[in-house]
Design an enzyme around this catalytic site. Structure first.
Site, PDB file in Angstrom:
ATOM      1  N   GLU A 152      17.396   6.261  39.581  1.00 28.63           N
ATOM      2  CA  GLU A 152      16.468   6.517  38.472  1.00 28.63           C
ATOM      3  C   GLU A 152      17.268   6.982  37.274  1.00 28.63           C
ATOM      4  O   GLU A 152      18.158   7.816  37.397  1.00 28.63           O
ATOM      5  CB  GLU A 152      15.449   7.621  38.813  1.00 28.63           C
ATOM      6  CG  GLU A 152      14.363   7.257  39.791  1.00 28.63           C
ATOM      7  CD  GLU A 152      13.350   8.400  39.959  1.00 28.63           C
ATOM      8  OE1 GLU A 152      13.355   9.340  39.122  1.00 28.63           O
ATOM      9  OE2 GLU A 152      12.576   8.373  40.926  1.00 28.63           O
ATOM     10  N   GLU A 166      14.463  12.323  46.791  1.00 30.88           N
ATOM     11  CA  GLU A 166      14.905  13.643  46.324  1.00 30.88           C
ATOM     12  C   GLU A 166      14.605  14.721  47.370  1.00 30.88           C
ATOM     13  O   GLU A 166      14.025  15.771  47.079  1.00 30.88           O
ATOM     14  CB  GLU A 166      14.262  13.976  44.975  1.00 30.88           C
ATOM     15  CG  GLU A 166      14.621  12.977  43.894  1.00 30.88           C
ATOM     16  CD  GLU A 166      14.113  13.365  42.505  1.00 30.88           C
ATOM     17  OE1 GLU A 166      13.257  14.270  42.424  1.00 30.88           O
ATOM     18  OE2 GLU A 166      14.565  12.765  41.518  1.00 30.88           O
TER      19      GLU A 166
END
Length: 469
Positions: free
Chosen positions: A271, A125
Protein backbone atom coordinates in the site's frame (compact mmCIF):
# COMPACT_ATOMS: atom_id res chain seq x y z
CA UNK A 1 13.69 15.60 12.14
CA UNK A 2 14.12 15.00 8.37
CA UNK A 3 16.35 17.99 7.68
CA UNK A 4 17.02 18.25 3.94
CA UNK A 5 20.08 19.99 2.49
CA UNK A 6 21.06 20.68 -1.11
CA UNK A 7 23.87 18.58 -2.47
CA UNK A 8 25.68 18.03 -5.74
CA UNK A 9 26.64 14.48 -4.95
CA UNK A 10 26.11 12.02 -7.78
CA UNK A 11 23.13 9.68 -7.77
CA UNK A 12 23.95 6.15 -6.80
CA UNK A 13 24.90 3.71 -9.55
CA UNK A 14 22.26 1.33 -10.75
CA UNK A 15 22.60 -2.40 -10.35
CA UNK A 16 20.75 -4.93 -12.44
CA UNK A 17 21.51 -7.86 -10.18
CA UNK A 18 17.88 -8.30 -9.11
CA UNK A 19 16.21 -7.52 -12.40
CA UNK A 20 15.67 -11.14 -13.32
CA UNK A 21 14.63 -12.23 -9.84
CA UNK A 22 10.92 -12.45 -10.50
CA UNK A 23 9.37 -12.74 -13.96
CA UNK A 24 6.16 -11.09 -12.79
CA UNK A 25 7.97 -7.82 -12.28
CA UNK A 26 9.78 -7.66 -15.60
CA UNK A 27 7.00 -5.97 -17.51
CA UNK A 28 6.71 -2.33 -16.42
CA UNK A 29 2.92 -2.32 -16.57
CA UNK A 30 2.91 -5.33 -14.23
CA UNK A 31 4.85 -3.53 -11.51
CA UNK A 32 2.07 -1.12 -10.54
CA UNK A 33 -1.07 -2.54 -9.00
CA UNK A 34 -4.05 -1.09 -7.18
CA UNK A 35 -5.83 -1.92 -3.94
CA UNK A 36 -9.54 -2.63 -4.32
CA UNK A 37 -11.12 -2.00 -0.92
CA UNK A 38 -14.87 -2.15 -0.53
CA UNK A 39 -15.62 -0.46 2.82
CA UNK A 40 -18.32 1.79 1.39
CA UNK A 41 -22.03 1.89 0.67
CA UNK A 42 -21.82 3.90 -2.55
CA UNK A 43 -19.31 1.89 -4.59
CA UNK A 44 -19.78 0.65 -8.16
CA UNK A 45 -20.68 -3.00 -8.60
CA UNK A 46 -17.86 -5.56 -8.89
CA UNK A 47 -18.67 -5.90 -12.58
CA UNK A 48 -18.27 -2.16 -13.15
CA UNK A 49 -15.13 -2.17 -11.03
CA UNK A 50 -13.45 -4.86 -13.12
CA UNK A 51 -14.28 -2.84 -16.23
CA UNK A 52 -12.60 0.16 -14.59
CA UNK A 53 -9.52 -1.91 -13.76
CA UNK A 54 -9.28 -3.02 -17.37
CA UNK A 55 -9.78 0.52 -18.68
CA UNK A 56 -6.90 1.91 -16.61
CA UNK A 57 -4.71 -1.06 -17.64
CA UNK A 58 -3.83 -2.05 -14.10
CA UNK A 59 -1.36 -4.94 -13.86
CA UNK A 60 -2.33 -6.25 -10.43
CA UNK A 61 -5.34 -5.89 -8.16
CA UNK A 62 -5.08 -6.56 -4.44
CA UNK A 63 -8.19 -7.70 -2.58
CA UNK A 64 -8.71 -7.66 1.18
CA UNK A 65 -10.46 -11.02 1.06
CA UNK A 66 -11.16 -13.67 -1.57
CA UNK A 67 -14.54 -12.40 -2.76
CA UNK A 68 -16.10 -15.06 -5.03
CA UNK A 69 -17.90 -12.61 -7.31
CA UNK A 70 -14.78 -10.51 -7.89
CA UNK A 71 -12.58 -13.54 -8.49
CA UNK A 72 -15.04 -14.97 -11.02
CA UNK A 73 -15.20 -11.65 -12.87
CA UNK A 74 -11.40 -11.50 -13.05
CA UNK A 75 -11.26 -14.92 -14.75
CA UNK A 76 -9.93 -14.73 -18.29
CA UNK A 77 -8.45 -11.26 -17.83
CA UNK A 78 -4.73 -10.54 -17.81
CA UNK A 79 -4.95 -8.87 -14.41
CA UNK A 80 -2.83 -10.54 -11.76
CA UNK A 81 -4.59 -10.94 -8.41
CA UNK A 82 -3.61 -10.84 -4.76
CA UNK A 83 -6.09 -12.37 -2.32
CA UNK A 84 -6.07 -12.26 1.47
CA UNK A 85 -6.71 -14.45 4.48
CA UNK A 86 -8.50 -11.96 6.79
CA UNK A 87 -7.05 -11.46 10.26
CA UNK A 88 -9.97 -13.18 11.93
CA UNK A 89 -9.28 -16.37 9.94
CA UNK A 90 -5.54 -16.63 10.67
CA UNK A 91 -5.79 -18.70 13.84
CA UNK A 92 -8.25 -21.12 12.21
CA UNK A 93 -5.94 -21.65 9.24
CA UNK A 94 -2.98 -22.05 11.58
CA UNK A 95 -4.79 -24.62 13.76
CA UNK A 96 -4.28 -27.59 11.43
CA UNK A 97 -3.37 -28.43 7.86
CA UNK A 98 -6.88 -29.56 6.92
CA UNK A 99 -8.23 -26.06 7.64
CA UNK A 100 -5.52 -24.53 5.46
CA UNK A 101 -6.27 -27.08 2.71
CA UNK A 102 -9.93 -26.15 2.90
CA UNK A 103 -9.15 -22.43 2.64
CA UNK A 104 -6.94 -22.99 -0.39
CA UNK A 105 -9.53 -25.24 -2.04
CA UNK A 106 -12.34 -22.71 -1.56
CA UNK A 107 -10.42 -19.53 -2.33
CA UNK A 108 -7.65 -20.53 -4.73
CA UNK A 109 -8.42 -23.80 -6.54
CA UNK A 110 -12.00 -22.74 -7.25
CA UNK A 111 -10.71 -19.93 -9.50
CA UNK A 112 -7.11 -20.70 -10.42
CA UNK A 113 -5.61 -20.69 -13.04
CA UNK A 114 -8.35 -18.94 -15.03
CA UNK A 115 -8.09 -16.16 -12.49
CA UNK A 116 -4.41 -15.26 -12.34
CA UNK A 117 -3.90 -15.44 -8.59
CA UNK A 118 -0.28 -14.52 -7.87
CA UNK A 119 -0.23 -13.71 -4.15
CA UNK A 120 -1.93 -15.03 -1.04
CA UNK A 121 -1.45 -12.50 1.72
CA UNK A 122 -2.07 -13.82 5.20
CA UNK A 123 -3.56 -11.08 7.36
CA UNK A 124 -3.35 -7.32 7.09
CA UNK A 125 -0.99 -5.27 9.28
CA UNK A 126 -1.12 -8.02 11.91
CA UNK A 127 1.46 -6.44 14.24
CA UNK A 128 -0.59 -3.23 14.36
CA UNK A 129 -3.28 -5.07 16.33
CA UNK A 130 -3.22 -5.97 20.01
CA UNK A 131 -4.14 -9.60 19.35
CA UNK A 132 -0.88 -11.29 20.19
CA UNK A 133 -2.33 -14.72 19.50
CA UNK A 134 -2.59 -13.74 15.84
CA UNK A 135 1.06 -12.66 15.99
CA UNK A 136 2.00 -16.16 17.09
CA UNK A 137 -0.29 -17.83 14.54
CA UNK A 138 0.81 -15.72 11.57
CA UNK A 139 3.79 -17.72 10.29
CA UNK A 140 2.24 -21.14 11.05
CA UNK A 141 -0.75 -20.08 8.92
CA UNK A 142 1.56 -18.91 6.12
CA UNK A 143 3.46 -22.20 6.20
CA UNK A 144 0.27 -24.25 6.01
CA UNK A 145 -1.07 -22.19 3.09
CA UNK A 146 2.22 -22.66 1.25
CA UNK A 147 2.24 -26.40 1.98
CA UNK A 148 -1.28 -26.71 0.60
CA UNK A 149 -0.32 -24.86 -2.58
CA UNK A 150 2.72 -27.11 -2.99
CA UNK A 151 0.56 -30.21 -2.67
CA UNK A 152 -1.33 -29.04 -5.74
CA UNK A 153 1.95 -28.31 -7.55
CA UNK A 154 1.25 -24.57 -7.50
CA UNK A 155 4.59 -22.81 -7.16
CA UNK A 156 4.00 -19.45 -8.84
CA UNK A 157 1.78 -18.08 -6.04
CA UNK A 158 3.81 -16.29 -3.41
CA UNK A 159 2.64 -16.25 0.21
CA UNK A 160 3.33 -13.15 2.29
CA UNK A 161 1.84 -10.72 4.79
CA UNK A 162 1.53 -6.92 4.51
CA UNK A 163 2.99 -5.05 7.48
CA UNK A 164 2.69 -1.40 8.45
CA UNK A 165 5.63 0.87 9.23
CA UNK A 166 4.72 0.67 12.91
CA UNK A 167 6.26 -2.82 12.85
CA UNK A 168 9.52 -0.92 13.29
CA UNK A 169 10.70 0.44 16.62
CA UNK A 170 13.01 2.88 14.88
CA UNK A 171 12.96 4.14 11.31
CA UNK A 172 14.97 7.38 11.33
CA UNK A 173 17.67 7.60 10.25
CA UNK A 174 17.13 4.63 7.92
CA UNK A 175 20.26 2.90 9.21
CA UNK A 176 18.64 2.74 12.67
CA UNK A 177 15.81 0.58 11.30
CA UNK A 178 14.85 -2.03 13.87
CA UNK A 179 11.82 -4.24 14.47
CA UNK A 180 9.75 -3.58 17.58
CA UNK A 181 11.05 -5.24 20.72
CA UNK A 182 7.54 -6.20 21.88
CA UNK A 183 7.13 -8.52 18.89
CA UNK A 184 8.62 -11.87 19.95
CA UNK A 185 11.94 -12.43 18.24
CA UNK A 186 10.95 -15.97 17.25
CA UNK A 187 7.97 -14.52 15.35
CA UNK A 188 10.05 -12.04 13.35
CA UNK A 189 12.85 -14.54 12.73
CA UNK A 190 10.46 -17.27 11.59
CA UNK A 191 8.82 -14.75 9.25
CA UNK A 192 12.20 -13.81 7.77
CA UNK A 193 13.16 -17.45 7.37
CA UNK A 194 9.87 -18.24 5.63
CA UNK A 195 10.11 -15.30 3.20
CA UNK A 196 13.71 -16.15 2.36
CA UNK A 197 13.07 -19.87 1.99
CA UNK A 198 10.09 -19.36 -0.33
CA UNK A 199 11.67 -16.43 -2.25
CA UNK A 200 8.66 -14.34 -1.32
CA UNK A 201 8.47 -10.61 -0.65
CA UNK A 202 8.46 -8.50 2.48
CA UNK A 203 5.23 -6.58 1.85
CA UNK A 204 5.13 -3.16 3.49
CA UNK A 205 2.44 -0.48 3.68
CA UNK A 206 4.35 2.79 3.40
CA UNK A 207 2.82 6.27 3.35
CA UNK A 208 5.14 9.32 3.23
CA UNK A 209 2.07 11.49 3.83
CA UNK A 210 1.90 10.58 7.51
CA UNK A 211 5.45 11.47 8.64
CA UNK A 212 5.30 14.61 6.51
CA UNK A 213 1.90 15.77 7.84
CA UNK A 214 3.02 15.16 11.42
CA UNK A 215 6.15 17.28 10.93
CA UNK A 216 5.68 19.57 7.90
CA UNK A 217 8.06 22.17 9.31
CA UNK A 218 11.10 19.90 9.17
CA UNK A 219 10.19 17.67 6.23
CA UNK A 220 10.00 19.26 2.80
CA UNK A 221 6.72 18.65 0.99
CA UNK A 222 8.59 18.21 -2.31
CA UNK A 223 10.77 15.58 -0.65
CA UNK A 224 7.66 13.71 0.49
CA UNK A 225 6.02 14.02 -2.94
CA UNK A 226 9.02 12.39 -4.71
CA UNK A 227 9.79 15.60 -6.59
CA UNK A 228 13.28 15.52 -7.97
CA UNK A 229 15.28 18.55 -6.90
CA UNK A 230 17.86 19.72 -4.42
CA UNK A 231 16.21 18.23 -1.33
CA UNK A 232 18.38 15.48 0.10
CA UNK A 233 19.15 13.74 3.36
CA UNK A 234 22.41 11.99 4.25
CA UNK A 235 22.22 9.14 6.72
CA UNK A 236 24.96 9.89 9.25
CA UNK A 237 25.69 6.21 9.91
CA UNK A 238 25.50 4.64 6.44
CA UNK A 239 26.52 7.72 4.46
CA UNK A 240 23.74 6.99 1.95
CA UNK A 241 22.13 9.95 0.20
CA UNK A 242 18.33 10.10 0.00
CA UNK A 243 16.36 12.12 -2.52
CA UNK A 244 12.87 11.34 -1.27
CA UNK A 245 11.07 10.26 1.88
CA UNK A 246 9.73 7.01 0.39
CA UNK A 247 13.25 5.62 -0.08
CA UNK A 248 14.11 6.58 3.49
CA UNK A 249 11.15 4.66 4.83
CA UNK A 250 11.79 1.62 2.65
CA UNK A 251 15.45 1.48 3.61
CA UNK A 252 14.59 1.53 7.30
CA UNK A 253 12.93 -1.84 6.63
CA UNK A 254 15.99 -3.01 4.68
CA UNK A 255 18.26 -2.16 7.61
CA UNK A 256 15.88 -3.82 10.10
CA UNK A 257 16.06 -7.07 8.11
CA UNK A 258 19.79 -6.65 7.66
CA UNK A 259 20.29 -6.48 11.43
CA UNK A 260 18.73 -9.95 11.67
CA UNK A 261 21.01 -11.33 8.98
CA UNK A 262 18.52 -11.21 6.12
CA UNK A 263 19.74 -9.02 3.29
CA UNK A 264 18.37 -10.92 0.32
CA UNK A 265 14.59 -10.73 0.92
CA UNK A 266 12.91 -8.71 -1.79
CA UNK A 267 10.51 -5.93 -0.91
CA UNK A 268 7.11 -5.09 -2.35
CA UNK A 269 4.93 -2.11 -1.49
CA UNK A 270 1.49 -3.45 -0.62
CA UNK A 271 0.00 0.00 0.00
CA UNK A 272 1.10 3.54 -0.74
CA UNK A 273 -0.55 6.71 -1.96
CA UNK A 274 -1.57 10.21 -0.95
CA UNK A 275 -5.01 11.42 0.24
CA UNK A 276 -6.84 13.83 -2.06
CA UNK A 277 -8.98 15.24 0.75
CA UNK A 278 -9.20 15.18 4.52
CA UNK A 279 -10.12 17.08 7.64
CA UNK A 280 -9.28 20.70 8.37
CA UNK A 281 -6.49 19.62 10.70
CA UNK A 282 -4.86 17.38 8.09
CA UNK A 283 -2.54 19.54 5.96
CA UNK A 284 -1.61 18.71 2.40
CA UNK A 285 -4.51 16.34 1.75
CA UNK A 286 -5.60 17.55 -1.68
CA UNK A 287 -5.93 16.34 -5.25
CA UNK A 288 -2.93 18.28 -6.51
CA UNK A 289 -0.56 16.61 -4.05
CA UNK A 290 -2.17 13.20 -4.56
CA UNK A 291 -1.73 13.47 -8.32
CA UNK A 292 1.87 14.65 -7.90
CA UNK A 293 2.81 11.81 -5.55
CA UNK A 294 1.23 9.01 -7.54
CA UNK A 295 2.57 10.25 -10.88
CA UNK A 296 6.08 10.49 -9.47
CA UNK A 297 5.65 7.08 -7.84
CA UNK A 298 4.72 5.48 -11.17
CA UNK A 299 7.62 7.23 -12.90
CA UNK A 300 10.06 5.90 -10.29
CA UNK A 301 8.74 2.35 -10.23
CA UNK A 302 8.43 1.92 -14.00
CA UNK A 303 11.82 3.37 -14.96
CA UNK A 304 13.58 1.43 -17.72
CA UNK A 305 16.46 0.79 -15.33
CA UNK A 306 15.01 -0.11 -11.92
CA UNK A 307 15.92 2.53 -9.34
CA UNK A 308 15.45 0.55 -6.15
CA UNK A 309 16.58 2.43 -3.05
CA UNK A 310 19.98 3.72 -1.90
CA UNK A 311 20.49 0.61 0.26
CA UNK A 312 19.16 -1.67 -2.49
CA UNK A 313 19.92 0.03 -5.82
CA UNK A 314 18.71 -1.50 -9.05
CA UNK A 315 15.99 -3.71 -7.58
CA UNK A 316 12.46 -3.96 -8.93
CA UNK A 317 9.88 -3.09 -6.27
CA UNK A 318 6.37 -4.25 -7.17
CA UNK A 319 4.06 -1.49 -5.96
CA UNK A 320 0.33 -1.42 -5.21
CA UNK A 321 -1.34 1.99 -5.01
CA UNK A 322 -4.04 2.70 -2.46
CA UNK A 323 -6.78 2.80 -3.65
CA UNK A 324 -9.27 2.27 -6.46
CA UNK A 325 -12.11 4.17 -4.77
CA UNK A 326 -12.81 6.34 -1.77
CA UNK A 327 -14.32 4.20 0.99
CA UNK A 328 -16.92 6.30 2.77
CA UNK A 329 -17.54 3.92 5.66
CA UNK A 330 -13.99 3.82 6.96
CA UNK A 331 -13.81 5.27 10.47
CA UNK A 332 -11.23 7.71 11.75
CA UNK A 333 -9.87 11.00 10.37
CA UNK A 334 -11.09 12.33 7.03
CA UNK A 335 -8.06 11.14 5.08
CA UNK A 336 -9.13 7.54 5.78
CA UNK A 337 -11.98 8.01 3.32
CA UNK A 338 -10.16 9.87 0.54
CA UNK A 339 -7.43 7.82 -1.13
CA UNK A 340 -9.31 6.82 -4.29
CA UNK A 341 -8.15 7.30 -7.87
CA UNK A 342 -11.70 7.01 -9.20
CA UNK A 343 -15.03 8.55 -8.27
CA UNK A 344 -17.89 6.17 -7.55
CA UNK A 345 -19.13 6.70 -11.12
CA UNK A 346 -15.82 5.42 -12.49
CA UNK A 347 -14.47 8.81 -13.57
CA UNK A 348 -10.98 9.82 -12.42
CA UNK A 349 -10.62 12.07 -9.39
CA UNK A 350 -7.34 13.15 -11.00
CA UNK A 351 -5.33 11.80 -13.92
CA UNK A 352 -2.66 9.19 -13.36
CA UNK A 353 -1.37 6.54 -15.77
CA UNK A 354 -0.37 3.38 -13.92
CA UNK A 355 1.45 1.94 -16.95
CA UNK A 356 4.13 4.63 -16.82
CA UNK A 357 3.87 5.39 -20.54
CA UNK A 358 2.28 8.83 -20.21
CA UNK A 359 4.52 11.91 -20.02
CA UNK A 360 4.01 14.78 -17.60
CA UNK A 361 3.02 17.14 -20.41
CA UNK A 362 0.08 14.90 -21.27
CA UNK A 363 -1.54 15.33 -17.86
CA UNK A 364 -4.11 17.89 -16.82
CA UNK A 365 -3.31 18.71 -13.22
CA UNK A 366 -5.81 19.67 -10.52
CA UNK A 367 -5.61 23.29 -9.30
CA UNK A 368 -2.76 23.94 -6.90
CA UNK A 369 -3.91 24.29 -3.29
CA UNK A 370 -4.04 27.74 -1.74
CA UNK A 371 -1.91 26.43 1.10
CA UNK A 372 -0.41 23.22 2.40
CA UNK A 373 0.31 24.79 5.76
CA UNK A 374 -1.27 23.29 8.87
CA UNK A 375 -4.41 25.11 9.99
CA UNK A 376 -3.97 27.28 13.06
CA UNK A 377 -7.03 28.29 15.04
CA UNK A 378 -10.13 26.88 16.68
CA UNK A 379 -12.14 23.96 15.31
CA UNK A 380 -15.44 22.47 16.31
CA UNK A 381 -17.18 19.18 15.52
CA UNK A 382 -20.85 19.41 14.51
CA UNK A 383 -23.57 17.31 12.92
CA UNK A 384 -23.06 16.79 9.20
CA UNK A 385 -25.87 18.28 7.12
CA UNK A 386 -26.19 14.90 5.35
CA UNK A 387 -26.42 12.92 8.60
CA UNK A 388 -29.15 10.32 9.08
CA UNK A 389 -31.35 11.84 11.79
CA UNK A 390 -32.45 8.40 12.96
CA UNK A 391 -28.87 7.62 13.93
CA UNK A 392 -28.30 10.82 15.93
CA UNK A 393 -30.23 9.70 19.01
CA UNK A 394 -28.16 6.56 19.65
CA UNK A 395 -24.95 8.50 18.92
CA UNK A 396 -25.96 11.20 21.39
CA UNK A 397 -26.69 8.56 24.03
CA UNK A 398 -23.27 6.98 23.46
CA UNK A 399 -21.36 10.26 23.70
CA UNK A 400 -23.18 11.51 26.78
CA UNK A 401 -22.94 8.08 28.37
CA UNK A 402 -19.17 8.53 28.63
CA UNK A 403 -19.71 11.02 31.44
CA UNK A 404 -16.69 13.14 32.43
CA UNK A 405 -18.84 16.24 32.07
CA UNK A 406 -19.15 15.82 28.30
CA UNK A 407 -22.85 16.70 28.18
CA UNK A 408 -23.40 18.53 31.47
CA UNK A 409 -24.33 21.77 29.69
CA UNK A 410 -27.19 19.99 27.90
CA UNK A 411 -29.07 19.40 31.15
CA UNK A 412 -32.41 21.10 31.83
CA UNK A 413 -31.86 24.76 32.62
CA UNK A 414 -28.20 24.67 31.57
CA UNK A 415 -26.72 27.09 29.03
CA UNK A 416 -26.92 24.67 26.05
CA UNK A 417 -30.27 23.01 26.86
CA UNK A 418 -32.05 25.14 24.27
CA UNK A 419 -32.88 24.72 21.48
CA UNK A 420 -34.20 21.32 22.46
CA UNK A 421 -33.43 19.38 19.29
CA UNK A 422 -31.42 16.27 18.61
CA UNK A 423 -29.29 18.12 16.03
CA UNK A 424 -28.40 20.97 18.39
CA UNK A 425 -27.70 18.64 21.30
CA UNK A 426 -25.68 16.20 19.17
CA UNK A 427 -23.54 19.03 17.75
CA UNK A 428 -22.67 20.21 21.26
CA UNK A 429 -22.02 16.66 22.43
CA UNK A 430 -19.79 15.88 19.42
CA UNK A 431 -17.72 19.05 19.95
CA UNK A 432 -17.43 18.45 23.68
CA UNK A 433 -16.44 14.80 23.27
CA UNK A 434 -13.91 15.56 20.53
CA UNK A 435 -12.33 18.37 22.53
CA UNK A 436 -11.94 16.05 25.56
CA UNK A 437 -10.72 12.93 23.79
CA UNK A 438 -8.95 14.11 20.63
CA UNK A 439 -5.56 13.75 22.32
CA UNK A 440 -6.47 10.11 23.01
CA UNK A 441 -7.21 9.40 19.36
CA UNK A 442 -10.87 10.42 19.02
CA UNK A 443 -11.83 11.81 15.62
CA UNK A 444 -14.66 14.03 14.46
CA UNK A 445 -16.47 11.30 12.57
CA UNK A 446 -19.04 9.50 14.76
CA UNK A 447 -19.92 6.90 12.13
CA UNK A 448 -20.29 9.55 9.43
CA UNK A 449 -22.59 11.82 11.43
CA UNK A 450 -20.14 14.66 12.13
CA UNK A 451 -17.82 17.07 10.35
CA UNK A 452 -15.20 19.57 11.42
CA UNK A 453 -15.91 23.30 11.11
CA UNK A 454 -13.99 26.51 11.75
CA UNK A 455 -17.26 28.44 12.17
CA UNK A 456 -18.08 28.77 15.85
CA UNK A 457 -21.47 27.08 16.46
CA UNK A 458 -21.86 28.72 19.88
CA UNK A 459 -25.05 30.70 20.45
CA UNK A 460 -26.18 33.01 23.21
CA UNK A 461 -24.66 31.88 26.48
CA UNK A 462 -23.98 28.40 25.09
CA UNK A 463 -20.27 28.10 24.36
CA UNK A 464 -19.22 25.01 22.40
CA UNK A 465 -15.92 23.41 23.47
CA UNK A 466 -13.31 23.65 20.70
CA UNK A 467 -9.96 22.26 19.67
CA UNK A 468 -7.23 24.87 19.32
CA UNK A 469 -4.42 24.17 16.88
Amino acid sequence: MYTNKATNETLFAFSLSYLLAFSYALSSNKIIGINYGRVGNNLPSPDQSIESLLSIQVGLVKLYDANPEVLKLLAGTQIHVSIMVPNEQISTVASNQSMADRWVHENVLSYYPSTKIRFVLVGNEVFSSDNQQIWLDLVPAMKKIKKSLNKHNIHNIKVGTPLAMDTLESSFPPSSGKFRSDIPSQVILSLMKFLQGTTSFFFVDVYPYFPWSSDPTNISLDYALLKSGNETYKDPESGLIYYNLLDQMLDSVVFAMRKLGYDDIRMAISETGWPHDGDIDQPGANAYNAATYNRNLVKKMTADLPLGTPAKPGVVIPTIVFSLYDENQKPGPGTERHWGLLNNNGSPIYEVDLTGTRTESEYTSPPEPITNEPYQGNMWCVVDSAANLKELGPALDFVCGRGNGTCDELGTGKDCYEPVSVIAHASYAFSSYWAKYRSSGASCYFNGLAVQTIIDPSHGSCRFPSVLL
